[in-house]
Design a protein around this motif. Structure first.
Motif, PDB file in Angstrom:
ATOM      1  N   ASP B 119     -29.933   9.300  30.579  1.00 57.88           N
ATOM      2  CA  ASP B 119     -29.259   8.491  31.611  1.00 57.88           C
ATOM      3  C   ASP B 119     -27.778   8.841  31.698  1.00 57.88           C
ATOM      4  OD1 ASP B 119     -27.947   5.932  29.785  1.00 57.88           O
ATOM      5  OD2 ASP B 119     -29.498   7.212  28.916  1.00 57.88           O
ATOM      6  N   PRO B 120     -27.205   8.642  32.872  1.00 59.30           N
ATOM      7  CA  PRO B 120     -25.804   9.026  33.078  1.00 59.30           C
ATOM      8  C   PRO B 120     -24.850   8.286  32.145  1.00 59.30           C
ATOM      9  CG  PRO B 120     -26.796   8.181  35.126  1.00 59.30           C
ATOM     10  CD  PRO B 120     -27.842   8.099  34.084  1.00 59.30           C
ATOM     11  N   GLY B 121     -25.188   7.044  31.786  1.00 60.27           N
ATOM     12  CA  GLY B 121     -24.321   6.271  30.887  1.00 60.27           C
ATOM     13  C   GLY B 121     -24.153   6.967  29.546  1.00 60.27           C
ATOM     14  N   THR B 122     -25.273   7.406  28.994  1.00 60.54           N
ATOM     15  CA  THR B 122     -25.237   8.087  27.699  1.00 60.54           C
ATOM     16  C   THR B 122     -24.428   9.371  27.812  1.00 60.54           C
ATOM     17  OG1 THR B 122     -27.454   7.238  27.355  1.00 60.54           O
ATOM     18  CG2 THR B 122     -26.702   8.922  25.832  1.00 60.54           C
ATOM     19  N   LYS B 123     -24.699  10.120  28.890  1.00 55.25           N
ATOM     20  CA  LYS B 123     -23.982  11.384  29.093  1.00 55.25           C
ATOM     21  C   LYS B 123     -22.478  11.150  29.099  1.00 55.25           C
ATOM     22  CE  LYS B 123     -27.160  14.493  31.379  1.00 55.25           C
ATOM     23  NZ  LYS B 123     -27.752  14.943  32.617  1.00 55.25           N
ATOM     24  N   GLU B 124     -22.081  10.138  29.834  1.00 58.46           N
ATOM     25  CA  GLU B 124     -20.669   9.826  29.986  1.00 58.46           C
ATOM     26  C   GLU B 124     -20.056   9.465  28.629  1.00 58.46           C
ATOM     27  OE1 GLU B 124     -19.105  10.401  32.565  1.00 58.46           O
ATOM     28  OE2 GLU B 124     -17.167   9.485  32.070  1.00 58.46           O
ATOM     29  N   ARG B 125     -20.795   8.667  27.875  1.00 56.38           N
ATOM     30  CA  ARG B 125     -20.305   8.195  26.585  1.00 56.38           C
ATOM     31  C   ARG B 125     -19.985   9.378  25.658  1.00 56.38           C
ATOM     32  NH1 ARG B 125     -23.335   5.543  22.536  1.00 56.38           N
ATOM     33  NH2 ARG B 125     -25.228   5.948  23.711  1.00 56.38           N
ATOM     34  N   TYR B 126     -20.892  10.343  25.585  1.00 54.96           N
ATOM     35  CA  TYR B 126     -20.655  11.482  24.690  1.00 54.96           C
ATOM     36  C   TYR B 126     -19.601  12.418  25.250  1.00 54.96           C
ATOM     37  CZ  TYR B 126     -24.416   9.934  21.732  1.00 54.96           C
ATOM     38  OH  TYR B 126     -25.183   9.189  20.869  1.00 54.96           O
ATOM     39  N   ARG B 127     -19.528  12.502  26.575  1.00 50.69           N
ATOM     40  CA  ARG B 127     -18.502  13.340  27.187  1.00 50.69           C
ATOM     41  C   ARG B 127     -17.114  12.836  26.791  1.00 50.69           C
ATOM     42  NH1 ARG B 127     -20.304  15.211  32.726  1.00 50.69           N
ATOM     43  NH2 ARG B 127     -21.690  16.190  31.209  1.00 50.69           N
ATOM     44  N   ILE B 128     -16.964  11.507  26.878  1.00 53.66           N
ATOM     45  CA  ILE B 128     -15.667  10.911  26.527  1.00 53.66           C
ATOM     46  C   ILE B 128     -15.368  11.148  25.046  1.00 53.66           C
ATOM     47  CG2 ILE B 128     -14.461   8.698  26.251  1.00 53.66           C
ATOM     48  CD1 ILE B 128     -15.989   7.760  28.781  1.00 53.66           C
ATOM     49  N   ALA B 129     -16.408  10.958  24.207  1.00 56.64           N
ATOM     50  CA  ALA B 129     -16.201  11.126  22.765  1.00 56.64           C
ATOM     51  C   ALA B 129     -15.772  12.558  22.444  1.00 56.64           C
ATOM     52  CB  ALA B 129     -17.477  10.775  22.010  1.00 56.64           C
ATOM     53  N   LEU B 130     -16.424  13.536  23.074  1.00 56.78           N
ATOM     54  CA  LEU B 130     -16.053  14.937  22.828  1.00 56.78           C
ATOM     55  C   LEU B 130     -14.628  15.192  23.304  1.00 56.78           C
ATOM     56  CD1 LEU B 130     -19.321  16.829  23.834  1.00 56.78           C
ATOM     57  CD2 LEU B 130     -18.318  16.728  21.559  1.00 56.78           C
ATOM     58  N   ASN B 131     -14.340  14.631  24.436  1.00 57.65           N
ATOM     59  CA  ASN B 131     -13.024  14.817  25.025  1.00 57.65           C
ATOM     60  C   ASN B 131     -11.910  14.302  24.132  1.00 57.65           C
ATOM     61  OD1 ASN B 131     -11.684  15.783  27.374  1.00 57.65           O
ATOM     62  ND2 ASN B 131     -13.447  15.000  28.519  1.00 57.65           N
ATOM     63  N   ARG B 132     -12.194  13.197  23.456  1.00 60.11           N
ATOM     64  CA  ARG B 132     -11.195  12.583  22.587  1.00 60.11           C
ATOM     65  C   ARG B 132     -10.748  13.566  21.517  1.00 60.11           C
ATOM     66  NH1 ARG B 132     -13.834   7.907  20.325  1.00 60.11           N
ATOM     67  NH2 ARG B 132     -13.380   6.839  22.261  1.00 60.11           N
ATOM     68  N   TYR B 133     -11.627  14.483  21.112  1.00 65.74           N
ATOM     69  CA  TYR B 133     -11.254  15.453  20.080  1.00 65.74           C
ATOM     70  C   TYR B 133     -11.030  16.839  20.666  1.00 65.74           C
ATOM     71  CZ  TYR B 133     -12.543  11.570  17.243  1.00 65.74           C
ATOM     72  OH  TYR B 133     -12.601  10.313  16.702  1.00 65.74           O
ATOM     73  N   GLY B 134     -10.670  16.863  21.931  1.00 63.82           N
ATOM     74  CA  GLY B 134     -10.267  18.128  22.538  1.00 63.82           C
ATOM     75  C   GLY B 134     -11.408  19.069  22.842  1.00 63.82           C
ATOM     76  N   LEU B 135     -12.624  18.537  22.995  1.00 60.73           N
ATOM     77  CA  LEU B 135     -13.742  19.405  23.347  1.00 60.73           C
ATOM     78  C   LEU B 135     -14.170  19.101  24.784  1.00 60.73           C
ATOM     79  CD1 LEU B 135     -15.756  18.977  20.040  1.00 60.73           C
ATOM     80  CD2 LEU B 135     -14.456  20.995  20.736  1.00 60.73           C
ATOM     81  N   GLY B 136     -14.161  20.147  25.608  1.00 58.37           N
ATOM     82  CA  GLY B 136     -14.479  19.965  27.021  1.00 58.37           C
ATOM     83  C   GLY B 136     -15.969  19.920  27.274  1.00 58.37           C
ATOM     84  N   GLU B 137     -16.297  19.772  28.565  1.00 58.37           N
ATOM     85  CA  GLU B 137     -17.693  19.674  28.966  1.00 58.37           C
ATOM     86  C   GLU B 137     -18.489  20.917  28.571  1.00 58.37           C
ATOM     87  OE1 GLU B 137     -19.057  18.768  33.216  1.00 58.37           O
ATOM     88  OE2 GLU B 137     -17.289  17.519  32.881  1.00 58.37           O
ATOM     89  N   GLU B 138     -17.809  22.090  28.583  1.00 61.11           N
ATOM     90  CA  GLU B 138     -18.528  23.343  28.301  1.00 61.11           C
ATOM     91  C   GLU B 138     -19.094  23.363  26.876  1.00 61.11           C
ATOM     92  OE1 GLU B 138     -15.368  23.004  28.959  1.00 61.11           O
ATOM     93  OE2 GLU B 138     -14.367  23.606  27.105  1.00 61.11           O
ATOM     94  N   THR B 139     -18.503  22.574  25.988  1.00 64.73           N
ATOM     95  CA  THR B 139     -19.010  22.520  24.611  1.00 64.73           C
ATOM     96  C   THR B 139     -20.459  22.057  24.576  1.00 64.73           C
ATOM     97  OG1 THR B 139     -16.800  21.759  24.082  1.00 64.73           O
ATOM     98  CG2 THR B 139     -18.391  21.732  22.300  1.00 64.73           C
ATOM     99  N   GLU B 140     -20.825  21.191  25.508  1.00 62.06           N
ATOM    100  CA  GLU B 140     -22.191  20.644  25.509  1.00 62.06           C
ATOM    101  C   GLU B 140     -23.233  21.725  25.715  1.00 62.06           C
ATOM    102  OE1 GLU B 140     -22.593  17.318  28.150  1.00 62.06           O
ATOM    103  OE2 GLU B 140     -20.647  16.520  27.564  1.00 62.06           O
ATOM    104  N   GLU B 141     -22.831  22.815  26.343  1.00 64.64           N
ATOM    105  CA  GLU B 141     -23.784  23.891  26.631  1.00 64.64           C
ATOM    106  C   GLU B 141     -23.854  24.930  25.518  1.00 64.64           C
ATOM    107  OE1 GLU B 141     -25.942  24.092  29.247  1.00 64.64           O
ATOM    108  OE2 GLU B 141     -25.261  22.012  29.450  1.00 64.64           O
ATOM    109  N   LEU B 142     -23.089  24.726  24.449  1.00 65.77           N
ATOM    110  CA  LEU B 142     -23.065  25.722  23.373  1.00 65.77           C
ATOM    111  C   LEU B 142     -24.074  25.375  22.278  1.00 65.77           C
ATOM    112  CD1 LEU B 142     -19.207  26.202  22.914  1.00 65.77           C
ATOM    113  CD2 LEU B 142     -20.796  27.596  24.238  1.00 65.77           C
ATOM    114  N   TYR B 143     -24.551  26.418  21.602  1.00 66.78           N
ATOM    115  CA  TYR B 143     -25.383  26.216  20.427  1.00 66.78           C
ATOM    116  C   TYR B 143     -24.470  26.145  19.207  1.00 66.78           C
ATOM    117  CZ  TYR B 143     -29.587  27.257  23.087  1.00 66.78           C
ATOM    118  OH  TYR B 143     -30.616  27.200  23.974  1.00 66.78           O
ATOM    119  N   PRO B 144     -24.905  25.483  18.139  1.00 67.96           N
ATOM    120  CA  PRO B 144     -24.041  25.354  16.965  1.00 67.96           C
ATOM    121  C   PRO B 144     -23.461  26.674  16.466  1.00 67.96           C
ATOM    122  CG  PRO B 144     -25.913  23.921  16.723  1.00 67.96           C
ATOM    123  CD  PRO B 144     -26.138  24.688  17.986  1.00 67.96           C
ATOM    124  N   PHE B 145     -24.231  27.768  16.570  1.00 65.17           N
ATOM    125  CA  PHE B 145     -23.691  29.033  16.046  1.00 65.17           C
ATOM    126  C   PHE B 145     -22.534  29.560  16.895  1.00 65.17           C
ATOM    127  CE2 PHE B 145     -26.415  30.750  19.287  1.00 65.17           C
ATOM    128  CZ  PHE B 145     -25.862  31.977  19.626  1.00 65.17           C
TER     129      PHE B 145
END
Ligand SMILES: Nc1ncnc2c1ncn2[C@@H]1O[C@H](COP(=O)(O)OP(=O)(O)OP(=O)(O)O)[C@@H](O)[C@H]1O
Ligand SMILES: [Mg+2]
Lengths: 330, 313
Positions: B119-145
């Motif tokens: 759901d969009p709410g969940t997506k938004e929540r994690y986007r904001i959390a990542l953003n707080r630590y300087g990680l942009g939206e593109e990080t979501e598309e990366l694999y851990p390696f």
């Protein structure tokens, strides 16, 4: 992409070398065979009543007396030109015999391959996920019993139960005996293939399930499954979202490798069921000193096995993001 | 006020099979007690292998198969049963794990964080959390390696801070981060604590522990050997246990003197004081006693018969 092509090219080169080696070893083994082609195929008494000229003709036909090196190089030369020679026993081009037999075996082997892959993966994942509980013990028990049972013995057991006692399925052959080819139905063919395929599949399942279980146990104890649980993902989600995903990769390799086991198993199983497939032809060719046929079968099955492994490698590379992206970045 | 988390006499041991069927019990955490009150940051400091991660995992009930736990863990004053923790983890109680290996190597960061929700709410929540630590939206598309060590750590911290936790268990959250980022993360922990959360901050860095935390629990060979107030670290004379003092002298700003020797492995413990092998003021009595109890002392706790003795350097 370039990387992938290079990889495939290297593999194909290795395959060439491997096939050469396999054919040479088969050839040498046949040369060292104590079976005399004339005595096995013509018979002692028949030979005794023949004139020397007739015997000489026969010897020429079976390749007796030609120096082995010349014989092998001659065969290799022809193969390089696409000619696998003529089967001595069937008096048909080798490729035709192999094609016909392969058509019989292919369905059987494919069925066994798919069944053992899908069922093996499912059972392995379940056993790993329920590690130590009754589901695990049941699956593991089944696998251990099956892996320690010889395939031919299992084949005989299935024959006894389904064909002799219950009478549900035919006892052997690929089509009903004594019917001409035009009146054989698809249902007939299927009924004849069920038991051999089942035998092969049952044996294959056990192997794949045991390997998958080991991997699944490791995955379920991995840090990332731990963390998934710590983040509130249910056990179900941990198994289906993380477990399955990480077990499928080694599963692909396993599935590629199982091609060789299925082909190897089919030799015995087809023998038990008198199923006129490739495996049975290999046995006939080996015992009957039919050099061109045996070499043809060996080389072609080796190529199939190799192709299975190559396909697994390629699929693996396409599925695993670490390899896929690593290759793209180059 | 009731502690958010209260651990009473926790022990963890492993059953190991040695040479065939011989079973051996290996105790890695012994008689550990600890409280965290709302608004408090409690640091657990100890050397590598002293059982810090296992402590974190035992609270979340994610210890390995062959482990056995004794003692009580209370959350909000009520026993934390397996059923209860299963409901709470990932929402009220969150973990910041120790390393990159805690991320699924075959799943994209975004998919992984969202735990299967779309759901969009969940997506938004994690986007904001990542953003707080300087990680942009593109990080979501990366694999851990594809993440650097520090990025992975920030992803894991974001996963915890996207929830609204009442208890955060952070297992070495800061190594591999530059001072600025580490400061921002610790500052954020402080904020969450000020809003009423309890924080268990696990680290091997005593100096950092004393700077960030309100109370510091020092671990040695699976035992708590001292519990101190953060202020106590201003002066070595306020510290209670010889091991803590030795660690104090090992801090860069206090002379960088390394602690001599190493702590015993879980399998090799004898009776008496476990620190005896490294203690410079060890007495006969310390070895003769069956166990050395952890006792309240001078506003903290200590597991030593002669605390605050001078003479170790
Ligand atoms: N599954 C296991 N089986 C047996 N022993 C284990 C297991 N997991 C951990 N241990 C032991 O427990 C002890 C504590 O491990 P733990 O991971 O908690 O250490 P740690 O304090 O977190 O160390 P670090 O600072 O290096 O992360 C170690 O001695 C380790 O060998
Ligand atoms: Mg640790």
């Amino acid at each position: 992409m370039r990387h992938r092509l290079e990889f495939t090219g290297k593999k194909l080169f290795r395959m060439g070398v491997l096939l050469l080696g396999v054919s040479l070893v088969t050839f040498l083994l046949m040369c060292a065979s104590p079976l005399d082609p004339l005595q096995t195929n013509v018979g002692q008494t028949a030979l005794g009543s023949m004139s020397p000229e007739q015997v000489e003709k026969l010897e020429a036909y079976w390749g007796v007396g030609i120096p082995p090196a010349q014989r092998y190089i001659g065969w290799l030369w022809d193969v390089c030109h696409g000619d696998f020679g003529t089967s001595l026993l069937y008096r048909q081009p080798v490729l035709e015999v192999v094609g016909e037999r392969l058509a019989n075996s292919a369905g059987l082997m494919f069925f066994a391959w798919v069944i053992s892959g899908v069922l093996g993966l499912a059972l392995g994942v379940a056993a790993g996920a329920f590690r130590g509980r009754w589901q695990d013990r049941l699956i593991r028990g089944y696998c251990l019993v099956i892996t320690s049972t010889p395939a031919f013995w299992l084949a005989i057991l299935l024959l006894l139960i389904f064909s002799v006692w219950l009478g549900w399925l035919p006892i052997g052959l690929a089509v009903p005996a004594g019917t001409d080819a035009s009146s054989v139905t698809l249902a007939d063919r299927l009924a004849h293939a069920v038991l051999p395929a089942l035998t092969l599949g049952i044996t294959g399942v056990a192997n794949i399930a045991l390997h998958t279980r080991e991997k699944m146990v490791d995955v379920m104890e991995s840090d990332y499954v731990l963390f998934a649980r710590a983040r509130g993902e249910s056990a179900r989600s941990a198994v289906l979202r993380h477990g399955l995903r990480n077990v499928i990769l080694p599963g692909i390799t396993l599935q590629g490798a199982s091609v060789s086991e299925i082909i190897g198993g089919s030799v015995l199983v087809e023998q038990v069921f008198s199923y006129p497939g490739l495996g049975q032809a290999a046995v006939t060719a080996g015992l009957g000193s039919d050099m061109p046929l045996l070499l043809g079968i060996t080389v072609i099955t080796a190529a199939i096995v190799f192709a299975g492994n190559l396909a697994a490698d390629l699929v693996y590379g396409a599925v695993d993001p670490r390899i896929r992206k690593g290759a793209a970045g180059r | 006020m009731e502690p958010v988390l209260q651990i009473k006499h926790l022990s963890i041991d492993f059953t190991r099979y040695e040479r065939g069927t011989k079973r051996r019990r290996l105790t890695v955490i012994r008689d550990l007690s600890l409280e965290i009150y709302p608004g408090q940051v409690v640091a657990v400091a100890g050397a590598s292998g002293s059982g810090k991660s296992l402590l974190a995992h035992s609270i979340l009930d994610i210890l390995p198969h062959n482990s056995h736990v004794e003692g009580e863990i209370l959350y909000d004053g009520t026993l934390l049963t397996p059923e209860r923790i299963e409901r709470l983890r990932g929402s009220e109680i969150v973990l910041v794990p120790q390393g990159v290996s805690y991320l699924d190597p075959l799943m994209k960061v975004g998919t992984q964080l969202r735990k299967g929700k779309k759901d969009p709410g969940t997506k938004e929540r994690y986007r904001i959390a990542l953003n707080r630590y300087g990680l942009g939206e593109e990080t979501e598309e990366l694999y851990p390696f594809e993440l650097s060590g520090g990025m992975a750590r920030r992803v894991m911290i974001a996963s915890a801070s996207a929830e609204s936790p009442r208890l955060i268990i952070a297992d070495e959250p800061t190594p591999g981060l530059d001072a600025g980022t580490a400061g921002r993360i610790l500052g954020h922990f402080r904020e969450l604590a000020d809003e009423g959360a309890g924080i268990l901050f696990i680290t091997h860095d005593l100096e950092l522990a004393s700077e960030v935390a309100d109370r510091v629990v020092v671990f040695y060979a699976g035992e708590t050997i001292e519990e101190a107030r953060a202020e106590d670290f201003a002066d070595v004379a306020c510290l209670r246990h010889p091991y803590t003092k030795a660690l104090w002298y090992a801090m860069p700003k206090h002379g960088f003197k390394p602690v001599q020797g190493s702590q015993p492995y879980p399998g090799q413990l004898r009776s008496g004081c476990h620190f005896a092998g490294q203690c410079e003021t060890c007495r006969e009595e310390c070895l003769e006693r069956e166990t050395i109890p952890l006792r309240p002392y001078d506003g903290g706790r200590v597991r030593c018969l002669y605390p605050k003795e001078e003479g170790q350097v």
